[in-house]
Structure formats: structure tokens, C-alpha cells
Motif scaffolding. Structure first.
Motif, PDB file in Angstrom:
ATOM      1  N   PHE A 264     -14.305  33.724   4.534  1.00 14.52           N
ATOM      2  CA  PHE A 264     -14.199  32.262   4.692  1.00 14.52           C
ATOM      3  C   PHE A 264     -15.344  31.650   3.896  1.00 14.52           C
ATOM      4  O   PHE A 264     -16.472  32.132   3.962  1.00 14.52           O
ATOM      5  N   VAL A 265     -15.076  30.628   3.128  1.00  9.94           N
ATOM      6  CA  VAL A 265     -16.168  29.895   2.474  1.00  9.94           C
ATOM      7  C   VAL A 265     -15.988  28.409   2.782  1.00  9.94           C
ATOM      8  O   VAL A 265     -14.874  27.941   3.010  1.00  9.94           O
ATOM      9  N   TRP A 266     -17.122  27.731   2.839  1.00  6.50           N
ATOM     10  CA  TRP A 266     -17.029  26.282   3.056  1.00  6.50           C
ATOM     11  C   TRP A 266     -17.790  25.538   1.964  1.00  6.50           C
ATOM     12  O   TRP A 266     -18.634  26.103   1.283  1.00  6.50           O
ATOM     13  N   VAL A 267     -17.428  24.254   1.823  1.00  4.83           N
ATOM     14  CA  VAL A 267     -18.119  23.377   0.878  1.00  4.83           C
ATOM     15  C   VAL A 267     -19.036  22.482   1.708  1.00  4.83           C
ATOM     16  O   VAL A 267     -18.617  21.952   2.752  1.00  4.83           O
ATOM     17  N   GLY A 268     -20.266  22.358   1.251  1.00  9.81           N
ATOM     18  CA  GLY A 268     -21.273  21.649   2.045  1.00  9.81           C
ATOM     19  C   GLY A 268     -21.151  20.144   1.937  1.00  9.81           C
ATOM     20  O   GLY A 268     -20.399  19.597   1.112  1.00  9.81           O
ATOM     21  N   GLU A 269     -21.917  19.479   2.791  1.00 10.97           N
ATOM     22  CA  GLU A 269     -21.907  18.017   2.863  1.00 10.97           C
ATOM     23  C   GLU A 269     -22.235  17.375   1.504  1.00 10.97           C
ATOM     24  O   GLU A 269     -21.648  16.372   1.135  1.00 10.97           O
ATOM     25  N   ARG A 270     -23.166  17.990   0.771  1.00  7.73           N
ATOM     26  CA  ARG A 270     -23.601  17.357  -0.475  1.00  7.73           C
ATOM     27  C   ARG A 270     -22.667  17.608  -1.659  1.00  7.73           C
ATOM     28  O   ARG A 270     -22.829  16.993  -2.707  1.00  7.73           O
ATOM     29  N   THR A 271     -21.731  18.534  -1.521  1.00 13.34           N
ATOM     30  CA  THR A 271     -20.882  18.871  -2.670  1.00 13.34           C
ATOM     31  C   THR A 271     -19.389  18.688  -2.370  1.00 13.34           C
ATOM     32  O   THR A 271     -18.548  19.156  -3.131  1.00 13.34           O
ATOM     33  N   ARG A 272     -19.082  17.987  -1.261  1.00 12.57           N
ATOM     34  CA  ARG A 272     -17.666  17.897  -0.867  1.00 12.57           C
ATOM     35  C   ARG A 272     -16.919  16.728  -1.524  1.00 12.57           C
ATOM     36  O   ARG A 272     -15.858  16.298  -1.039  1.00 12.57           O
ATOM     37  N   ASP A 273     -17.432  16.218  -2.628  1.00 14.07           N
ATOM     38  CA  ASP A 273     -16.745  15.157  -3.363  1.00 14.07           C
ATOM     39  C   ASP A 273     -15.328  15.615  -3.745  1.00 14.07           C
ATOM     40  O   ASP A 273     -15.167  16.652  -4.398  1.00 14.07           O
ATOM     41  N   GLY A 274     -14.349  14.856  -3.334  1.00 13.58           N
ATOM     42  CA  GLY A 274     -12.946  15.224  -3.568  1.00 13.58           C
ATOM     43  C   GLY A 274     -12.609  15.419  -5.048  1.00 13.58           C
ATOM     44  O   GLY A 274     -11.649  16.105  -5.384  1.00 13.58           O
ATOM     45  N   GLU A 275     -13.410  14.820  -5.925  1.00 11.97           N
ATOM     46  CA  GLU A 275     -13.121  14.944  -7.363  1.00 11.97           C
ATOM     47  C   GLU A 275     -14.072  15.929  -8.049  1.00 11.97           C
ATOM     48  O   GLU A 275     -14.054  16.073  -9.268  1.00 11.97           O
ATOM     49  N   GLY A 276     -14.938  16.575  -7.287  1.00 16.04           N
ATOM     50  CA  GLY A 276     -15.958  17.443  -7.888  1.00 16.04           C
ATOM     51  C   GLY A 276     -15.490  18.882  -8.074  1.00 16.04           C
ATOM     52  O   GLY A 276     -14.392  19.277  -7.655  1.00 16.04           O
ATOM     53  N   ALA A 277     -16.352  19.674  -8.704  1.00 13.92           N
ATOM     54  CA  ALA A 277     -16.002  21.057  -9.069  1.00 13.92           C
ATOM     55  C   ALA A 277     -15.852  21.975  -7.848  1.00 13.92           C
ATOM     56  O   ALA A 277     -15.055  22.911  -7.882  1.00 13.92           O
ATOM     57  N   HIS A 278     -16.608  21.704  -6.777  1.00 10.58           N
ATOM     58  CA  HIS A 278     -16.530  22.613  -5.625  1.00 10.58           C
ATOM     59  C   HIS A 278     -15.180  22.515  -4.919  1.00 10.58           C
ATOM     60  O   HIS A 278     -14.560  23.531  -4.592  1.00 10.58           O
ATOM     61  N   ILE A 279     -14.752  21.266  -4.684  1.00  5.95           N
ATOM     62  CA  ILE A 279     -13.458  21.088  -4.014  1.00  5.95           C
ATOM     63  C   ILE A 279     -12.340  21.588  -4.936  1.00  5.95           C
ATOM     64  O   ILE A 279     -11.380  22.219  -4.491  1.00  5.95           O
ATOM     65  N   ASP A 280     -12.507  21.378  -6.221  1.00  6.07           N
ATOM     66  CA  ASP A 280     -11.508  21.893  -7.160  1.00  6.07           C
ATOM     67  C   ASP A 280     -11.449  23.426  -7.065  1.00  6.07           C
ATOM     68  O   ASP A 280     -10.371  24.014  -6.970  1.00  6.07           O
ATOM     69  N   TYR A 281     -12.632  24.057  -7.040  1.00  6.75           N
ATOM     70  CA  TYR A 281     -12.656  25.526  -6.965  1.00  6.75           C
ATOM     71  C   TYR A 281     -11.944  26.020  -5.696  1.00  6.75           C
ATOM     72  O   TYR A 281     -11.040  26.856  -5.778  1.00  6.75           O
ATOM     73  N   VAL A 282     -12.326  25.486  -4.544  1.00  4.12           N
ATOM     74  CA  VAL A 282     -11.707  26.012  -3.311  1.00  4.12           C
ATOM     75  C   VAL A 282     -10.224  25.655  -3.219  1.00  4.12           C
ATOM     76  O   VAL A 282      -9.472  26.326  -2.514  1.00  4.12           O
ATOM     77  N   SER A 283      -9.811  24.623  -3.949  1.00  2.00           N
ATOM     78  CA  SER A 283      -8.387  24.284  -3.882  1.00  2.00           C
ATOM     79  C   SER A 283      -7.534  25.381  -4.541  1.00  2.00           C
ATOM     80  O   SER A 283      -6.340  25.475  -4.277  1.00  2.00           O
ATOM     81  N   HIS A 284      -8.159  26.213  -5.374  1.00  3.96           N
ATOM     82  CA  HIS A 284      -7.393  27.251  -6.080  1.00  3.96           C
ATOM     83  C   HIS A 284      -7.455  28.628  -5.419  1.00  3.96           C
ATOM     84  O   HIS A 284      -6.708  29.516  -5.803  1.00  3.96           O
ATOM     85  N   ILE A 285      -8.356  28.812  -4.487  1.00  3.66           N
ATOM     86  CA  ILE A 285      -8.417  30.119  -3.818  1.00  3.66           C
ATOM     87  C   ILE A 285      -7.581  30.061  -2.541  1.00  3.66           C
ATOM     88  O   ILE A 285      -7.336  28.977  -2.008  1.00  3.66           O
ATOM     89  N   HIS A 286      -7.184  31.225  -2.076  1.00  6.65           N
ATOM     90  CA  HIS A 286      -6.264  31.243  -0.943  1.00  6.65           C
ATOM     91  C   HIS A 286      -6.952  31.612   0.383  1.00  6.65           C
ATOM     92  O   HIS A 286      -6.303  31.737   1.420  1.00  6.65           O
TER      93      HIS A 286
END
Ligand code: PEP
Ligand code: CO
Length: 449
Positions: A264-286
Motif C-alpha cells: 500500500f502506498v499513500w500520497v502525503g498532504e503536501r503532494t496530493r495536488d490532483g494535477e501533480g505528478a504524485h497523484i498521476d503516478y498512483v493513478s497508474h498503479i493497481h
């Protein structure tokens, strides 16, 4: 892999670089490329099938058929990845889980904030002490805590070292949880030791009830073999994309991408921008994923996260780890939960009662008060019960050691005690006793259903 997926792993959307907050400034790009190539060549730390099992468990927590317990260090360090420390942290989580299982009367999903929690977001890129400015400490995966120029220089070989430390940690955790150490009878005996301490006598009744339940099961000839082992999953913040991306692999069974650095991985409070690279990355993993949500998030921000990361509305895929602060949770959480419920989205709600309750003590230590931690969990339960939604778990920073980092608890740790054993390189953790005490209190909240 589709072009979108390849782009995503490269941090691009439609060929354009996405903003990735909180990444180190690596001074040597060739050294970074070497480290990334090494990680790409290494075996996965977890398997896709295990991540799928966890997704089912998280889905069960969203409907109240399980309860999630996530716990471990704020920041793991290489020197502290010792057998004793790992054993004591696992032991603490197992002890808490036993108490919570009784309180909730449902399985507790045990997830260690460990075997990968080596990167930290920071409020500033640099730190200044007595006129000297150096790069901020970003976790052992990046640089060293010591305040010298050499130690603070980001070193990509640390990514490789983090992989090895995580691999060794996970290996030991797997051995502990499948080799007899996690036997519920041992765990229960350890908990008896906890309540035997006069400071914890308030919890004697619950411990006694669990004791009776154990004896009842034994008398019925319940299958204790099934209680000798337990599932235990790993989790960390997916912060450093130079670590997560090279460990992302295609599952040969399904052709889907998984981050194989943790279940399980999570995106932190400071990087959870819906348009940012972190949310994009987790959107592609299952993998099952999480996002931290503070009182600063608007209901629309949260809906955007759902749209981006769980468009198929798969139960167990997305967990919101809310960390509002004890004084704010009752006001800030309902609007968010309401809007998510109205949208029909399946999410699991977990309470992180740590990160909204940090303050600096009079003696200058970054600390948290046990009372605030408990109060935020209480507020979380109140809000969900009031709205008819499900409080699905807790996420805590803890250690199995007797540190003095958080104030209060039955041992009444005072500001003057903080200097006795303050060992965290980042946020203050509940010590072993405070962790168990929290578990007993949350078990009481769960038992009120
Ligand atoms: C953390 O979990 O250590 C952390 C930095 O939390 P948050 O992203 O919620 O601030
Ligand atoms: Co923290």
C-alpha cells in the motif's frame, strides 16, 4: 504498457512534465541514473497478488467488515533497522490489533508503516542553524540527518540502500508473522503484562474479557493453528518518484502496473495536488492507495482525487487518511464525507490522529499530546457515526520502544521528560505503552456499536 502509462512513469502527461513537489535536488544526475538503473534491475519487494489481497481487506474496512491498523515510524532510519527494533514495532502492532479485534469483532488489517518509509516531505528545502544553511534532511533515502555539508548532500546511492534496508525489514516481518511469533496466545500474554502495570488498571476489565474469550475458544477446541500466523502488509508514503518508479512493474498475470516497493502506498498532504505528478503516478498503479486529507482540503479537491485515482469506483482501491487535528475534525470532516457519500464513491476512511496535532513544547521539542490524539479519533468516530458512514481504521506513528516523544498517556510523560529519550528524526511517535493504551481506548469506541 500504454503510452499514457509509459508517460506517467516518466512523469509526463501528454509529453509535458508534471510538477513533482518535494523531490530532492540531486547534485549528480549521472549518479542518479546509475541508482535508478540498479533499482530497475532488482526483484520486487512485494507481489501483485498480495496487493490484490490487501485491496479486498481495505474494501472490507470500508463497509465495517474489517478495521485497518496502520502504524510505524514517521521516518525509518538505516541505523535503526535492527532486528530488535523491527521485532518490537511488529509486536506493538500485533498487540494493538488483538485488542482492536476484540473491540470491533471484525478482523483487523495490520499494515506496518515500514520497509520503505525512508523519504520525508519538508516545509523548507534548506535548514539554517546558527547562520549555517544546508539542505533539509529529506529522509535516509536522500541524505543523512547529521547537520554537516557532506551528510546533507543528497546521495542517490541511498535509494539503493533504502531498497536493501526495506528488503531486510520485510524479510524479518514475514518471518515473524508466519513463523509462530505472532501466535495470538503470545500476543495476549504480552497484553496481560501491559494491564498488570498499575497505571493501566483502567483496561483490566477489557483484558479480562479477552482472556475469557480466549479460554472459551480453547475449550471449544478452536483451531489454534489458524491463530499462529497472521497477514501483515507494508506501506509508506510514495514521495520519492525516483524510488517508486523504478520499482514499478507489470504484473504478468494481468498486464497491470504495480508499485512493488510496498503493498500500500499513500500520497502525503503536501503532494496530493490532483494535477501533480504524485497523484498521476498512483493513478497508474493497481495497488491499494491512500491520500492524506487535512482540514485545508475542500470537498471538491477530494472529489478530484477520486476522479483521478479511482474512476472505476473499485472498493478497496482508495483510502482517505484524514488528519485534521483534534480541534478541527468535528467541523472540517463532515462536509468532505458528505460530498463523497453523495457522489456514490467507494472509499475507506482512516483517521491519522497524529499530523494535525503537532506543536512545539515549551522546552522546544516537536511533540503531540496523547489527549489530542485520542480526541481526534473520538471526533472521527463521532462524525462518521453521525453521518452513517464507516470509521474504517487508524493510522499512527509509533515505535515499540520506550521513547519520550509524545506527552501524556497513563505514564504521564511531561515536557520535562521529553529530553530523556527523544529519538525520532522527524515527528514524535507514540511509545509502546501509549500505543497500547490508544488501542484499548479505540477498542472501547469500536465496541459501542
Ligand atoms: C507523515 O505521514 O509522516 C506525513 C508527513 O504526513 P502528512 O502528509 O499527513 O503531513
Ligand atoms: Co510524520
Amino acid at each position: 504498457m500504454s503510452t499514457t502509462e509509459l508517460d506517467s512513469l516518466a512523469g509526463l502527461r501528454a509529453g509535458t512534465p508534471l510538477v513533482a513537489g518535494q523531490q530532492p535536488t540531486w547534485p549528480d544526475q549521472a549518479a542518479l541514473a546509475d541508482a535508478v538503473a540498479i533499482l530497475e534491475s532488482y526483484p520486487p519487494l512485494v507481489f501483485a497478488g498480495e496487493c490484490d489481497v490487501l485491496r479486498d481487506r481495505v474494501a472490507a474496512a470500508s463497509t465495517g467488515d474489517a478495521f485497518m491498523l496502520m502504524g510505524g515510524d514517521c521516518a525509518e532510519t538505516f541505523v535503526n533497522a535492527t532486528a530488535d527494533n523491527i521485532r518490537d514495532r511488529v509486536k506493538t502492532v500485533l498487540q494493538m490489533a488483538a485488542v482492536l479485534t476484540y473491540g470491533a469483532s471484525v478482523p483487523v488489517v495490520k499494515i506496518g508503516r515500514m520497509a520503505g518509509q525512508y523519504a520525508k516531505p519538508r516545509s523548507s528545502d534548506t535548514e539554517t542553524r546558527e547562520g549555517v544553511t544546508l539542505p533539509a534532511y529529506r529522509g535516509d533515502m536522500v541524505n543523512d540527518f547529521e547537520f554537516t555539508e557532506a551528510a546533507r548532500r543528497p546521495d542517490p546511492q541511498r535509494l539503493v540502500r533504502a531498497y536493501h534496508a526495506s528488503s531486510a525489514t520485510l524479510n524479518l516481518v514475514r518471518a515473524f508473522t508466519s513463523g509462530g511469533f505472532a501466535d495470538l496466545r503470545h500476543v495476549h500474554d504480552w497484553n496481560r503484562g501491559f494491564v498488570a502495570n498499575a497505571a493501566n488498571s483502567r483496561y483490566e476489565k477489557l483484558a479480562h474479557d479477552i482472556d475469557k474469550a480466549m479460554k472459551f475458544m480453547a475449550a471449544c477446541g478452536a483451531d489454534f493453528d489458524a491463530m499462529r500466523t497472521t497477514e501483515f502488509f507494508s506501506a509508506h508514503e510514495a514521495l520519492l518518484l525516483d524510488y517508486e518508479r523504478p520499482l514499478t512493474r507489470i504484473d504478468s498475470r494481468t498486464g497491470r502496473l504495480y508499485d512493488t516497493s510496498a503493498h500500500f502506498v499513500w500520497v502525503g498532504e503536501r503532494t496530493r495536488d490532483g494535477e501533480g505528478a504524485h497523484i498521476d503516478y498512483v493513478s497508474h498503479i493497481h495497488n491499494p492507495i491512500g491520500a492524506k486529507v487535512s482540514d485545508k482540503a475542500s470537498p471538491d479537491d477530494v472529489l478530484r482525487l477520486i476522479e483521478r485515482t479511482n474512476p472505476d469506483n473499485e472498493p478497496g482501491r482508495l483510502t482517505f487518511i484524514t488528519r485534521m487535528g483534534a480541534g478541527k475534525v468535528r467541523d472540517a470532516l463532515p462536509a468532505i464525507v458528505d460530498k463523497v457519500t453523495a457522489s456514490g464513491a467507494h472509499v475507506t476512511w482512516v483517521c491519522d490522529p497524529m499530523h494535525g496535532n503537532t506543536f512545539e513544547s515549551a522546552s522546544g521539542y516537536k511533540t503531540r499530546d496523547f489527549e489530542d490524539v485520542v480526541d481526534e479519533v473520538r471526533g472521527f468516530f463521532e462524525v462518521h457515526r453521525g453521518l452513517g458512514t464507516v470509521p474504517g481504521g487508524i493510522h499512527v506513528e509509533l515505535t515499540g520502544n520506550d521513547v519520550t516523544e509524545c506527552l501524556g498517556g497513563a505514564e504521564k510523560i511531561l515536557d520535562a521528560d521529553l529530553n530523556k529519550r527523544y529519538e525520532s528524526v522527524c515527528d514524535p511517535r507514540l511509545n509502546h505503552q501509549q500505543s497500547l493504551e490508544l488501542a484499548f481506548l479505540v477498542a472501547e469506541m469500536l465496541a459501542q456499536d
